[in-house]
Design a protein around this motif. Structure first.
Motif, PDB file in Angstrom:
ATOM      1  N   THR A  86       0.827  -1.200   0.000  1.00  0.00           N
ATOM      2  CA  THR A  86       0.000   0.000   0.000  1.00  0.00           C
ATOM      3  C   THR A  86       0.864   1.253   0.000  1.00  0.00           C
ATOM      4  N   VAL A  87       0.217   2.385  -0.301  1.00  0.00           N
ATOM      5  CA  VAL A  87       0.920   3.668  -0.391  1.00  0.00           C
ATOM      6  C   VAL A  87       0.172   4.710   0.430  1.00  0.00           C
ATOM      7  N   ASP A  88       0.842   5.833   0.662  1.00  0.00           N
ATOM      8  CA  ASP A  88       0.250   6.893   1.486  1.00  0.00           C
ATOM      9  C   ASP A  88      -0.645   7.828   0.691  1.00  0.00           C
ATOM     10  N   ALA A  89      -0.338   7.981  -0.588  1.00  0.00           N
ATOM     11  CA  ALA A  89      -1.129   8.876  -1.440  1.00  0.00           C
ATOM     12  C   ALA A  89      -1.066   8.377  -2.875  1.00  0.00           C
ATOM     13  N   LEU A  92      -4.515   2.196  -0.969  1.00  0.00           N
ATOM     14  CA  LEU A  92      -4.215   3.314  -0.084  1.00  0.00           C
ATOM     15  C   LEU A  92      -4.137   2.843   1.363  1.00  0.00           C
ATOM     16  N   ASN A  93      -3.180   3.381   2.106  1.00  0.00           N
ATOM     17  CA  ASN A  93      -3.163   3.167   3.549  1.00  0.00           C
ATOM     18  C   ASN A  93      -4.356   3.874   4.177  1.00  0.00           C
ATOM     19  N   PRO A  94      -4.830   3.415   5.329  1.00  0.00           N
ATOM     20  CA  PRO A  94      -5.910   4.127   6.018  1.00  0.00           C
ATOM     21  C   PRO A  94      -5.543   5.584   6.234  1.00  0.00           C
ATOM     22  N   GLY A  95      -6.450   6.487   5.883  1.00  0.00           N
ATOM     23  CA  GLY A  95      -6.182   7.912   5.990  1.00  0.00           C
ATOM     24  C   GLY A  95      -5.461   8.486   4.784  1.00  0.00           C
ATOM     25  N   GLY A  96      -5.083   7.617   3.835  1.00  0.00           N
ATOM     26  CA  GLY A  96      -4.374   8.083   2.648  1.00  0.00           C
ATOM     27  C   GLY A  96      -5.266   8.897   1.723  1.00  0.00           C
TER      28      GLY A  96
END
Length: 248
Positions: free
Chosen positions: A103-106, A134-138
């Protein structure tokens, strides 16, 4: 197939987009990160083209994954990264059916790559994958050419530019009923003392804001913001490019 495959066009793309300030675009994306308190490390770019945005973000310390359907575009992008000794992962994949190892941040999709998706099933598939990776909150940040731009700037107009290295003729055909635009491009590229001609046909579609909001809602992601072109303000009715931000 989700996106057009650029062939010869990849090798003249940068000459035709000299007006795009990628540092400003990177500043803008970072301002959205900051506004949403996102400490992003790994970023995925969908439809990266020749990699100019990804290279600029990599210069700033982001771990970049850049994805495009065109191997020619990616060849150009990889050469840019190599010249600056930047470690960018380039993937030759379709942005409606891509696979990552983690997963990625954005995730970003810029410069109207969104408009190249000309039916809702393609967009829904892309959103599903975006949410998945996406990571949670991404954040997912994307822009669109607006209906106003299609009707008032692109319309059925003819554009051209003549210079010593590349000359092009860009003829548009926009159907208001289907909201689809056809771009017929003819290029003359200098090789030694002669010019080589090649032709490309591209398609884009205009989407209502309400449709885009439905795509976001149906994806299960949270709508965060809508901005006018490279601003943090609400778009005006005459905005030619709008940005959308949503969160997993």
């Amino acid at each position: 197939m989700c996106l057009i495959i650029y062939n010869n066009f990849a090798y003249v793309y940068d000459k035709l987009t000299l007006d795009i300030d990628y540092k400003r675009w990177a500043d803008y994306v970072e301002s959205i990160f900051k506004r949403n308190n996102l400490s992003a490390s790994m970023v995925l770019e969908l439809g990266c083209g020749t990699g100019s945005f990804g290279v600029e973000m990599a210069r700033r310390g982001y771990d970049m994954i850049c994805l495009d359907l065109s191997s020619d575009m990616l060849d150009c992008a990889a050469e840019k990264a190599k010249k600056e000794d930047l470690d960018i992962l380039f993937l030759n994949q379709n942005m409606c059916s891509f696979e990552l190892y983690g997963t990625v941040d954005a995730i970003v999709c810029l410069l109207d790559s969104f408009n190249y998706l000309t039916n809702s099933s393609q967009i829904n598939k892309m959103f599903k994958l975006v949410k998945n990776y996406l990571n949670p909150g991404g954040l997912f940040i994307f822009d669109v050419n607006t209906q106003y731009k299609f009707e008032n700037t692109i319309a059925d107009n003819l554009f051209y530019e003549i210079n010593d290295e590349v000359t092009y003729i860009w003829e548009n055909d926009y159907n208001k009923k289907t909201r689809k635009a056809r771009f017929d491009l003819t290029f003359f590229v200098k090789k030694d003392e002669l010019y080589e001609r090649f032709d490309e046909t591209h398609y884009e579609k205009a989407y209502y804001d309400s449709e885009i909001m439905d795509f976001i809602k149906n994806s299960g992601m949270e709508f965060v913001s809508r901005f006018g072109e490279l601003t943090l303000r609400k778009p005006s009715p005459a905005s030619q490019r709008n940005f959308y931000v949503c969160r997993k």
